[in-house]
Design a protein around this motif. Structure first.
Motif, short mmCIF file in Angstrom:
data_model
loop_
_atom_site.label_atom_id
_atom_site.label_comp_id
_atom_site.label_asym_id
_atom_site.label_seq_id
_atom_site.Cartn_x
_atom_site.Cartn_y
_atom_site.Cartn_z
N ASN A 93 0.81 -1.26 0.04
CA ASN A 93 -0.05 -0.07 -0.01
C ASN A 93 0.96 1.33 0.03
O ASN A 93 0.54 2.26 -0.56
N MET A 94 2.10 1.21 0.55
CA MET A 94 3.07 2.37 0.67
C MET A 94 3.73 2.50 -0.82
O MET A 94 3.81 3.77 -1.16
N ILE A 95 4.22 1.41 -1.45
CA ILE A 95 4.91 1.74 -2.55
C ILE A 95 4.16 1.68 -4.09
O ILE A 95 4.88 2.13 -4.66
N LEU A 96 2.92 1.00 -4.06
CA LEU A 96 2.24 0.93 -5.15
C LEU A 96 1.88 2.35 -5.73
O LEU A 96 2.27 2.58 -6.87
N PRO A 97 1.57 3.33 -5.02
CA PRO A 97 1.31 4.57 -5.70
C PRO A 97 2.55 5.25 -6.33
O PRO A 97 2.34 5.65 -7.54
N THR A 98 3.55 5.07 -5.68
CA THR A 98 5.11 5.44 -6.37
C THR A 98 5.28 4.83 -7.52
O THR A 98 5.46 5.25 -8.46
N LEU A 99 5.38 3.48 -7.42
CA LEU A 99 5.87 2.63 -8.26
C LEU A 99 4.88 2.71 -9.74
O LEU A 99 5.34 2.56 -10.75
N SER A 100 3.42 2.68 -9.61
CA SER A 100 2.66 2.90 -10.77
C SER A 100 2.89 4.21 -11.42
O SER A 100 2.52 4.48 -12.51
N SER A 101 3.30 5.18 -10.74
CA SER A 101 3.36 6.65 -11.26
C SER A 101 4.80 6.56 -12.13
O SER A 101 5.04 7.50 -13.10
N LEU A 102 5.85 5.53 -11.98
CA LEU A 102 7.06 5.75 -12.62
C LEU A 102 7.32 4.44 -13.59
O LEU A 102 7.91 4.82 -14.52
N SER A 135 -3.57 0.20 12.84
CA SER A 135 -4.01 1.42 13.34
C SER A 135 -3.80 2.56 12.22
O SER A 135 -4.44 3.44 11.78
N VAL A 136 -2.38 2.63 11.74
CA VAL A 136 -1.96 3.65 10.64
C VAL A 136 -2.81 3.32 9.24
O VAL A 136 -3.03 4.14 8.81
N GLU A 137 -2.84 1.95 9.01
CA GLU A 137 -3.52 1.63 7.76
C GLU A 137 -4.75 2.21 7.89
O GLU A 137 -5.54 2.88 6.72
N ALA A 138 -5.74 2.02 8.97
CA ALA A 138 -7.11 2.47 9.18
C ALA A 138 -7.08 3.90 9.05
O ALA A 138 -8.08 4.41 8.45
N THR A 139 -6.27 4.35 9.59
CA THR A 139 -6.16 6.09 9.58
C THR A 139 -5.90 6.57 8.04
O THR A 139 -6.67 7.34 7.62
N ASN A 140 -4.88 5.93 7.41
CA ASN A 140 -4.76 6.31 6.00
C ASN A 140 -5.86 5.78 5.19
O ASN A 140 -6.05 6.47 3.99
N LYS A 141 -6.81 4.90 5.59
CA LYS A 141 -7.93 4.53 4.50
C LYS A 141 -8.91 5.31 4.33
O LYS A 141 -10.05 5.15 3.85
N LYS A 142 -8.87 6.37 5.47
CA LYS A 142 -10.24 7.32 5.34
C LYS A 142 -10.32 7.95 4.07
O LYS A 142 -9.09 8.60 3.47
#
Length: 508
Positions: free
Chosen positions: A93-102, A221-228
């Motif tokens: 979940n952390m790296i896919l947005p960056t990888l997909s843009s590159l 917990s961090v994931e739940a926050t980021n998923k908002k």
């Protein structure tokens, strides 16, 4: 016969981990698709990565099992595999947005699959040869063939159950996040129970487990926050991730529907006017068969075109084939689609629907080609166009919305598709929604007529939509195109992803 409880637990473990492997493999495709599209590159990359990881895991697992043929080591690998599944989910979940843009849609799925899925699949692959070794040592006098056969039987049976459960139950009922986290937690707990049962010194493992539990708890917990999210609706459908959200289009409040990476539909919140210009080309039928009574729509989306057709005529009967089960009810809930006896919705593949239905239509509209990232190949072939033409009545009209560019250099999806289409519909027209001179990707509208009636661009009524009044300027002149270098697409040969990837690599 099994001689002790160790064997029962061992084979149950092989069954459970085999099931986990296939669930992860199938869900992995759904994890990658929103970033790179649901293409053959995505499927091949995930399957290839998982198989490579499993094969290396088999090799190393066999060597380690000869040196350390101990049950607590085996269950320790299971425990670690579950933890890695959970960790790699958050890492992805952390790296896919960056990888997909590159990365492109050809290389991106493979690189992303290696980063995210290789390590947990590798450790899960170590388990089968390890289980064969342990099973053999626990049953004196039996042959290696029998022991390995039992292990691989239960492992493969688990994989079969995992495969079926993913498609028929898990994905339709739960989100991708819940499935991956559930599998990771279950596998880690299973391994932990095995470690507690077989580990000679049980005290040493508790601090490690406590640390991992706290660590994973913080990740969740961090994931739940980021998923908002501000999305009105967001859920994994049977085929794609569906998101509905409000935004602005042309300075007007608009509601959007996305499926995976594709913006598939939209609706103005202040009027019932169609949002995207390409959707307005559905009106082409009025220039040939204005009294159409029977229409078939391939792909419902937000049901913008069916709504427009119902508004156009009080006599028209519309059949819609939409393979994603939730879209019809979502269109009713969020896109002002009303129940209407003249609109019948069928949740099935449109080509299959046409092949089983002998009814003739005055109009067929195909809107399943709305994005480079989701072009179903079986709707691009000569056989499909043959079937569609056969289901059209006299002067019936086929309208298809494709995406591509008009650059004639090299392999071209659009020109191959035009060549294929003209084989079936000699009386056909093609329109560049943005410009006939532009070489950048755009919506290309295909129009085929089952008859000899021609479009009279000089007789277009003045009261039609402005987009329709100017279609003569958007008519693509294909007379100077050398079609000999382009191949006809058939059910046997339709390299759609290859053709569109060449366009994306230049423009995206």
């Amino acid at each position: 016969m099994l001689k002790n409880k160790k064997d029962l637990f061992l084979l149950a473990s092989v069954f459970m981990t085999g099931m986990a492997v296939l669930i992860i493999e199938i869900v992995a495709i759904r994890i990658i698709s929103p970033y790179y599209g649901n293409t053959i590159y995505t499927t091949s990359s995930v399957i290839g990565t998982v198989l490579a990881a499993l094969s290396l895991g088999y090799y190393l697992g066999g060597r380690i099992s000869d040196k350390y043929p101990q049950y607590h080591f085996f269950y320790g690998i299971i425990f670690l595999s579950g933890i890695l599944v959970i960790f790699m989910h958050f890492f992805g979940n952390m790296i896919l947005p960056t990888l997909s843009s590159l990365l492109s849609i050809t290389t991106g799925p493979l690189v992303s699959s290696i980063f995210i899925f290789f390590v947990p699949a590798f450790f899960l692959g170590m388990l089968s040869p390890f289980a064969v070794k342990l099973h053999k040592t626990s049953k004196v006098g039996d042959t290696v063939g029998q022991q390995s056969g039992e292990v691989f039987f239960w492992s493969t049976l688990g994989s079969i159950i995992g495969s079926l459960a993913s498609g028929f139950f898990l994905i339709p009922q739960f989100g991708i996040d819940a499935i991956i986290l559930g599998v990771g937690i279950f596998v880690s707990l299973w391994g932990f129970l095995g470690m507690l049962f077989f580990l000679p010194m049980k005290r040493g493992v508790m601090p490690l487990v406590l640390f991992l539990v706290l660590f994973l708890g913080s990740l969740i917990s961090v994931e739940a926050t980021n998923k908002k999210t501000l999305a009105i609706y967001e859920k994994d459908g049977v085929y794609e991730k569906i998101t509905i959200f409000d935004g602005i289009w042309k300075e007007r409040p608009t509601r959007f529907l996305t499926q995976d990476k594709s913006n598939s539909a939209a609706m103005y919140l202040d009027s019932d006017e169609l949002v995207y210009d390409y959707t307005k080309y559905y009106q082409l039928y009025k220039l040939i068969n204005p009294k159409a009574k029977q229409a078939f729509i391939i792909g419902g989306g937000a049901y913008s075109i069916p709504k427009a057709l119902l508004k156009d005529s009080q006599d028209i009967q519309i059949d819609v084939a939409e393979i994603e089960p939730d879209l019809y009810s979502l269109a009713q809930a969020h896109f002002n689609l009303k129940e209407n006896p003249r609109l019948l919705n069928y949740t099935q593949d449109a080509r299959h629907f046409l092949s089983k239905r002998a009814q003739k239509y005055d109009l067929i509209i195909s809107d399943v080609y709305y994005s480079f990232f989701s072009i179903p190949a079986h709707f691009t072939t000569k056989e499909f166009f043959d079937l569609s033409k056969d289901r059209l009545g006299e002067n019936g009209v086929f309208v298809g919305n494709f995406v591509g560019d008009l650059n004639p250099k090299g392999p071209s999806f659009i020109f191959s598709e035009i060549k294929t289409f003209k084989e079936v519909f000699p009386n056909s027209y093609f329109f560049g929604v943005n410009s006939t001179d532009s070489l950048v990707p755009q919506n290309i509208i295909f129009m085929g007529i089952n008859g000899n009636k021609k479009l009279d661009f000089g007789a277009i009524p003045k009261n039609v939509d402005p987009v329709m009044q100017n279609i003569s300027e958007k008519n693509i002149d294909i007379t100077n195109i050398d079609f000999s270098k382009y191949k006809i697409l058939t059910d046997n040969f339709a390299p759609v992803e290859y053709l569109v990837s060449r366009v994306i690599s230049h423009w995206y």
